[in-house]
Design a protein around this motif. Structure first.
Motif, PDB file in Angstrom:
ATOM      1  N   GLN A   1      26.675 134.307  15.138  1.00 23.00           N
ATOM      2  CA  GLN A   1      26.317 134.966  16.387  1.00 23.00           C
ATOM      3  C   GLN A   1      26.166 133.923  17.494  1.00 23.00           C
ATOM      4  O   GLN A   1      25.585 132.853  17.276  1.00 23.00           O
ATOM      5  CB  GLN A   1      25.015 135.752  16.226  1.00 23.00           C
ATOM      6  CG  GLN A   1      25.127 136.932  15.289  1.00 23.00           C
ATOM      7  CD  GLN A   1      26.068 137.998  15.828  1.00 23.00           C
ATOM      8  OE1 GLN A   1      26.087 138.318  17.008  1.00 23.00           O
ATOM      9  NE2 GLN A   1      26.890 138.537  14.928  1.00 23.00           N
ATOM     10  N   ARG A   2      26.691 134.251  18.664  1.00 19.84           N
ATOM     11  CA  ARG A   2      26.726 133.288  19.775  1.00 19.84           C
ATOM     12  C   ARG A   2      25.337 132.745  20.117  1.00 19.84           C
ATOM     13  O   ARG A   2      25.165 131.534  20.262  1.00 19.84           O
ATOM     14  CB  ARG A   2      27.377 133.934  20.988  1.00 19.84           C
ATOM     15  CG  ARG A   2      27.613 132.931  22.107  1.00 19.84           C
ATOM     16  CD  ARG A   2      28.446 133.497  23.199  1.00 19.84           C
ATOM     17  NE  ARG A   2      27.808 134.684  23.754  1.00 19.84           N
ATOM     18  CZ  ARG A   2      28.335 135.400  24.722  1.00 19.84           C
ATOM     19  NH1 ARG A   2      29.497 135.082  25.239  1.00 19.84           N
ATOM     20  NH2 ARG A   2      27.698 136.460  25.192  1.00 19.84           N
TER      21      ARG A   2
ATOM     22  N   GLU B   1      33.567 134.980  25.043  1.00 19.93           N
ATOM     23  CA  GLU B   1      32.766 136.096  25.559  1.00 19.93           C
ATOM     24  C   GLU B   1      32.157 136.979  24.474  1.00 19.93           C
ATOM     25  O   GLU B   1      31.255 137.747  24.743  1.00 19.93           O
ATOM     26  CB  GLU B   1      33.644 136.974  26.470  1.00 19.93           C
ATOM     27  CG  GLU B   1      34.196 136.253  27.693  1.00 19.93           C
ATOM     28  CD  GLU B   1      33.138 135.925  28.719  1.00 19.93           C
ATOM     29  OE1 GLU B   1      32.076 136.589  28.734  1.00 19.93           O
ATOM     30  OE2 GLU B   1      33.361 135.002  29.513  1.00 19.93           O
ATOM     31  N   GLU B   2      32.670 136.887  23.261  1.00 14.21           N
ATOM     32  CA  GLU B   2      32.223 137.781  22.183  1.00 14.21           C
ATOM     33  C   GLU B   2      30.885 137.324  21.594  1.00 14.21           C
ATOM     34  O   GLU B   2      30.599 136.131  21.534  1.00 14.21           O
ATOM     35  CB  GLU B   2      33.271 137.825  21.070  1.00 14.21           C
ATOM     36  CG  GLU B   2      34.642 138.263  21.523  1.00 14.21           C
ATOM     37  CD  GLU B   2      34.668 139.692  22.041  1.00 14.21           C
ATOM     38  OE1 GLU B   2      33.962 140.539  21.459  1.00 14.21           O
ATOM     39  OE2 GLU B   2      35.365 139.943  23.035  1.00 14.21           O
ATOM     40  N   GLU B   3      30.093 138.286  21.117  1.00 13.37           N
ATOM     41  CA  GLU B   3      28.823 137.966  20.476  1.00 13.37           C
ATOM     42  C   GLU B   3      29.028 137.288  19.122  1.00 13.37           C
ATOM     43  O   GLU B   3      28.266 136.413  18.732  1.00 13.37           O
ATOM     44  CB  GLU B   3      27.969 139.220  20.314  1.00 13.37           C
ATOM     45  CG  GLU B   3      27.418 139.762  21.628  1.00 13.37           C
ATOM     46  CD  GLU B   3      26.554 138.765  22.376  1.00 13.37           C
ATOM     47  OE1 GLU B   3      25.729 138.069  21.738  1.00 13.37           O
ATOM     48  OE2 GLU B   3      26.708 138.661  23.602  1.00 13.37           O
TER      49      GLU B   3
ATOM     50  N   ASN C   1      34.098 133.282  16.381  1.00 12.29           N
ATOM     51  CA  ASN C   1      34.979 132.888  15.285  1.00 12.29           C
ATOM     52  C   ASN C   1      35.226 131.384  15.276  1.00 12.29           C
ATOM     53  O   ASN C   1      35.373 130.782  14.220  1.00 12.29           O
ATOM     54  CB  ASN C   1      36.313 133.629  15.371  1.00 12.29           C
ATOM     55  CG  ASN C   1      36.145 135.086  15.044  1.00 12.29           C
ATOM     56  OD1 ASN C   1      35.511 135.434  14.056  1.00 12.29           O
ATOM     57  ND2 ASN C   1      36.678 135.953  15.882  1.00 12.29           N
TER      58      ASN C   1
END
Length: 139
Positions: free
Chosen positions: A29-30, A67-69, A72
């Motif tokens: 998770q970011r 930008e994604e929570e 990867n």
């Protein structure tokens, strides 16, 4: 112009066909990644959660987290000069991840960092050559 290093959770086997590759797990998770990295690298600026920025001795490093929570991978964009391997090693240690030198598609071996340091030095020479060509062309 930057020297780019791709941070990922597991090594990708470039020799195997893509359909035989197992899915690469995410880094995490970011917010958790940012918290871990800023704890270990206190001068890492993550005011923008998608892009961290680090000003080192003689170099700068951008952390393209995205930008994604669920993150990867992270792409490190390294500029300048100086000793950057310790910072990259610290990132990998902190995230329990691997670093891929995108200039030669080789994984950085922190037990024997000479190859990655050579790649970093080759990038700097190439960058300087390009800059000198532009400067000489304009004069």
């Amino acid at each position: 112009m930057s020297w780019d290093v791709f941070i990922m959770k597991e090594k990708y086997d470039f020799e195997a066909p893509e359909e035989e590759q197992p899915p690469v797990p995410p880094l995490g998770q970011r917010d958790e990644i940012i918290e871990k990295l800023t704890r270990r690298i206190p001068n890492l600026d993550y005011r923008d959660k998608a892009w961290g920025f680090l000003e080192g001795e003689g170099y700068s490093m951008e952390f393209n987290t995205g930008e994604e929570e669920l993150v990867n991978s992270i792409m490190l964009h390294v500029r300048g000069g100086g000793a950057v391997m310790e910072t990259i090693r610290l990132v990998c240690e902190t995230l329990e991840a691997y670093a891929l030198d995108t200039s030669d598609s080789g994984y950085i071996d922190f037990e024997q960092p000479e190859q990655a340091e050579q790649s970093w030095e080759q990038f700097q020479r190439y960058r300087d050559q390009v800059i000198n060509q532009v400067i000489n062309k304009d004069n």
